[in-house]
Write a protein that holds these residues in place. Structure first.
Motif, PDB file in Angstrom:
ATOM      1  N   VAL A   2      37.689  66.154  91.299  1.00  0.00           N
ATOM      2  CA  VAL A   2      37.474  66.305  89.862  1.00  0.00           C
ATOM      3  C   VAL A   2      36.236  67.125  89.505  1.00  0.00           C
ATOM      4  O   VAL A   2      36.179  67.704  88.436  1.00  0.00           O
ATOM      5  CB  VAL A   2      37.454  64.954  89.123  1.00  0.00           C
ATOM      6  N   GLY A  38      42.376  72.848  86.961  1.00  0.00           N
ATOM      7  CA  GLY A  38      42.891  72.318  88.212  1.00  0.00           C
ATOM      8  C   GLY A  38      42.826  73.315  89.346  1.00  0.00           C
ATOM      9  O   GLY A  38      42.149  74.338  89.260  1.00  0.00           O
ATOM     10  N   THR A  56      43.173  68.134  86.217  1.00  0.00           N
ATOM     11  CA  THR A  56      42.347  67.142  85.533  1.00  0.00           C
ATOM     12  C   THR A  56      41.908  67.731  84.194  1.00  0.00           C
ATOM     13  O   THR A  56      42.437  68.765  83.774  1.00  0.00           O
ATOM     14  CB  THR A  56      41.139  66.714  86.400  1.00  0.00           C
ATOM     15  N   THR A  57      40.970  67.095  83.532  1.00  0.00           N
ATOM     16  CA  THR A  57      40.501  67.595  82.244  1.00  0.00           C
ATOM     17  C   THR A  57      39.123  68.227  82.389  1.00  0.00           C
ATOM     18  O   THR A  57      38.308  67.801  83.208  1.00  0.00           O
ATOM     19  CB  THR A  57      40.446  66.467  81.198  1.00  0.00           C
ATOM     20  N   TRP A  63      37.208  60.943  80.718  1.00  0.00           N
ATOM     21  CA  TRP A  63      36.909  60.353  82.020  1.00  0.00           C
ATOM     22  C   TRP A  63      36.322  58.956  81.848  1.00  0.00           C
ATOM     23  O   TRP A  63      35.660  58.658  80.862  1.00  0.00           O
ATOM     24  CB  TRP A  63      35.896  61.200  82.775  1.00  0.00           C
ATOM     25  N   SER A  67      36.241  57.411  87.436  1.00  0.00           N
ATOM     26  CA  SER A  67      37.476  58.167  87.645  1.00  0.00           C
ATOM     27  C   SER A  67      37.740  59.155  86.517  1.00  0.00           C
ATOM     28  O   SER A  67      37.187  59.049  85.429  1.00  0.00           O
ATOM     29  CB  SER A  67      38.662  57.211  87.757  1.00  0.00           C
ATOM     30  N   ALA A  68      38.621  60.080  86.838  1.00  0.00           N
ATOM     31  CA  ALA A  68      39.094  61.068  85.868  1.00  0.00           C
ATOM     32  C   ALA A  68      40.613  61.077  85.926  1.00  0.00           C
ATOM     33  O   ALA A  68      41.197  60.755  86.970  1.00  0.00           O
ATOM     34  CB  ALA A  68      38.551  62.442  86.219  1.00  0.00           C
ATOM     35  N   VAL A  70      44.068  62.478  86.690  1.00  0.00           N
ATOM     36  CA  VAL A  70      44.570  63.546  87.560  1.00  0.00           C
ATOM     37  C   VAL A  70      46.091  63.496  87.576  1.00  0.00           C
ATOM     38  O   VAL A  70      46.684  62.436  87.786  1.00  0.00           O
ATOM     39  CB  VAL A  70      44.016  63.435  88.994  1.00  0.00           C
ATOM     40  N   TYR A  86      50.533  60.577  88.682  1.00  0.00           N
ATOM     41  CA  TYR A  86      49.391  60.487  87.781  1.00  0.00           C
ATOM     42  C   TYR A  86      48.532  59.353  88.298  1.00  0.00           C
ATOM     43  O   TYR A  86      49.050  58.274  88.620  1.00  0.00           O
ATOM     44  CB  TYR A  86      49.799  60.188  86.327  1.00  0.00           C
TER      45      TYR A  86
END
Length: 135
Positions: A2, A38, A56-57, A63, A67-68, A70, A86
């Motif tokens: 991430v 990504g 991801t963002t 987030w 974690s984020a 994905v 996901y």
């Protein structure tokens, strides 16, 4: 994964696939839609082409502390992208082992007092959780 640099802007076809197949789009604190970034990955065990995506963002949008979001998408035979996994994670590794023609995926996330490692295996349609280790 991430915070890996550089993550790329995601093609429109990938973004559209996420929007069509994942119903809860991430937003920032002002309720603005997150931007997607990504990297290309190779998930097929017999075809080592970088044509699939781990997404991801950008800017830590939506987030959590450990974690984020994905999304993992594979490019099918019709050049469309299909969401196959996901997971809210921090790290992702494409493994050398495979099942149903796709490499396994290992993911992880952690805080100061807790960690989680997950092994995902492809069931022919999507990745399913195969093993979980929490400490």
């Amino acid at each position: 994964m991430v915070e890996e640099k550089p993550l790329l802007e995601v093609p429109g076809k990938v973004v559209e696939a996420i929007k069509a197949q994942y119903k809860e789009m991430p937003v920032d604190y002002n309720e603005k839609p997150c931007r997607f970034i990504g990297k290309k990955i190779a998930l097929r065990a017999v075809k080592d082409k970088l044509e699939d995506w781990a997404v991801t963002t950008a800017d830590a949008c939506s987030w959590a502390a450990a974690s984020a979001p994905v999304w993992v998408l594979v490019k099918d035979d019709t050049n469309q992208y299909k969401l196959v996994l996901y997971a809210p994670i921090y790290d992702m590794t494409v493994g050398s082992g495979s099942q149903n023609g796709f490499h396994h995926i290992a993911t992880a996330r952690a805080t100061a007092g807790w960690s989680e490692q997950l092994l995902w295996k492809f069931d022919g349609k999507v990745y399913k959780l195969a093993k979980k280790l929490t400490q």
